[in-house]
Design an enzyme around this catalytic site. Structure first.
Site, mmCIF file in Angstrom:
data_model
loop_
_atom_site.group_PDB
_atom_site.id
_atom_site.type_symbol
_atom_site.label_atom_id
_atom_site.label_comp_id
_atom_site.label_asym_id
_atom_site.label_seq_id
_atom_site.Cartn_x
_atom_site.Cartn_y
_atom_site.Cartn_z
ATOM 1 N N CYS A 112 0.819 -1.207 0.000
ATOM 2 C CA CYS A 112 0.000 0.000 0.000
ATOM 3 C C CYS A 112 0.860 1.267 0.000
ATOM 4 O O CYS A 112 1.435 1.601 -1.024
ATOM 5 C CB CYS A 112 -0.977 -0.035 1.171
ATOM 6 S SG CYS A 112 -2.291 1.199 1.025
ATOM 7 N N HIS A 221 -3.931 -5.228 0.428
ATOM 8 C CA HIS A 221 -3.533 -5.596 1.792
ATOM 9 C C HIS A 221 -3.629 -7.107 2.006
ATOM 10 O O HIS A 221 -4.648 -7.613 2.499
ATOM 11 C CB HIS A 221 -4.418 -4.869 2.810
ATOM 12 C CG HIS A 221 -4.155 -3.413 2.902
ATOM 13 N ND1 HIS A 221 -3.235 -2.871 3.789
ATOM 14 C CD2 HIS A 221 -4.661 -2.367 2.206
ATOM 15 C CE1 HIS A 221 -3.202 -1.562 3.640
ATOM 16 N NE2 HIS A 221 -4.053 -1.232 2.679
ATOM 17 N N GLU A 223 -2.059 -8.746 4.196
ATOM 18 C CA GLU A 223 -1.884 -9.061 5.618
ATOM 19 C C GLU A 223 -3.215 -9.187 6.355
ATOM 20 O O GLU A 223 -3.273 -9.741 7.459
ATOM 21 C CB GLU A 223 -1.001 -7.999 6.291
ATOM 22 C CG GLU A 223 -1.692 -6.705 6.682
ATOM 23 C CD GLU A 223 -2.008 -5.774 5.517
ATOM 24 O OE1 GLU A 223 -2.672 -4.740 5.747
ATOM 25 O OE2 GLU A 223 -1.583 -6.060 4.378
#
Length: 254
Positions: A112, A221, A223
């Protein structure tokens, strides 16, 4: 051998009356559970950072996402919207760090804001307001949504056939990813190779062809809810494997 050390970029944040260096727990958890490495948070110290000291113990570097944006002075533009958050201390820390990491071949994973930082650090530029660019989708997450809704899959991206990312993900041709960014890549920096694009043509992933080590920068994202997403687990596992390889070489040369 101990777990490889992964340097994680921190942001500066004001919480009440106190200022903090901080990184979201989901990034730390992804390094522990996905990459099986040891996370070390790097404060946004700017020119006071001991760059050589950091690199001496680094087996990998992960640049995190953030609510803040790279200051546009770093790509020769004026600030378009002064209401958007900036973090000049993080800029002063990560931009020189990126160039040093790539020169040394230390594995790099950028997410990001980190994805945008790498492009700027190497001479590229950004769109400061993607939703105002003709032909571009609105990649922002509506602020009224719950966190679960904000991080839910939002659009598909097409992976470059035969690319490093496609190979990392066992040859898949597309992914359905979340989207929480108002800015995005404009001019691609020299030496970057596109690995994936959104339907509107926006670059969503790239690698750095000139770097001697593992490099991957992604706009979404992975994660978020890592263990529930097999593709995200593969990304972090590949990064962790690259960090272990670098660690073994670093220790052998010590």
């Amino acid at each position: 051998m101990s777990r490889p050390n992964v340097i994680i970029s921190a942001c500066t944040e004001q919480v009440g009356a106190y200022a903090y260096h901080m990184a979201q727990m989901k990034y730390v958890d992804a390094i522990v559970r996905g990459a099986a490495c040891m996370p070390l948070l790097l404060p946004a110290l700017g020119h006071e950072m001991d760059l050589e000291g950091v690199l001496a113990v680094a087996d990998g570097v992960m640049l995190t996402g953030s609510a803040s944006n790279v200051h546009p002075s770093h790509y020769a533009q004026p600030v378009r919207d002064p209401n958007l958050p900036q973090d000049r201390a993080r800029d002063a820390t990560t931009l020189p760090l990126i160039r040093a990491v790539l020169k040394r071949g230390i594995p790099l994973l950028a997410i990001c804001r980190g994805f945008q930082e790498v492009n700027v650090a190497l001479g590229g530029s950004l769109h400061q307001a993607l939703h105002e660019v003709a032909g571009m989708m609105d990649h922002r997450d509506p602020p009224h949504q719950s966190q679960e809704e904000q991080y839910a899959p939002a659009h598909r991206i097409a992976l470059v056939a035969g690319g490093r990312l496609a190979h990392m993900l066992d040859g898949v041709s597309e992914l359905y990813v979340n989207s929480l960014h108002g800015q995005g890549l404009d001019d691609l920096a020299p030496g970057l190779e596109v690995e994936a694009r959104a339907a509107d043509g926006l670059v969503e992933a790239y690698c750095i062809t000139s770097a001697p080590g593992f490099t991957l920068a992604i706009q979404w994202h992975p994660e978020w809810r890592l263990a529930e997403n097999p593709a995200s687990m593969k990304l972090f596992r590949a990064f962790g494997d690259a960090c272990r390889d670098y660690q073994s070489k670093r220790c052998a040369g010590a």
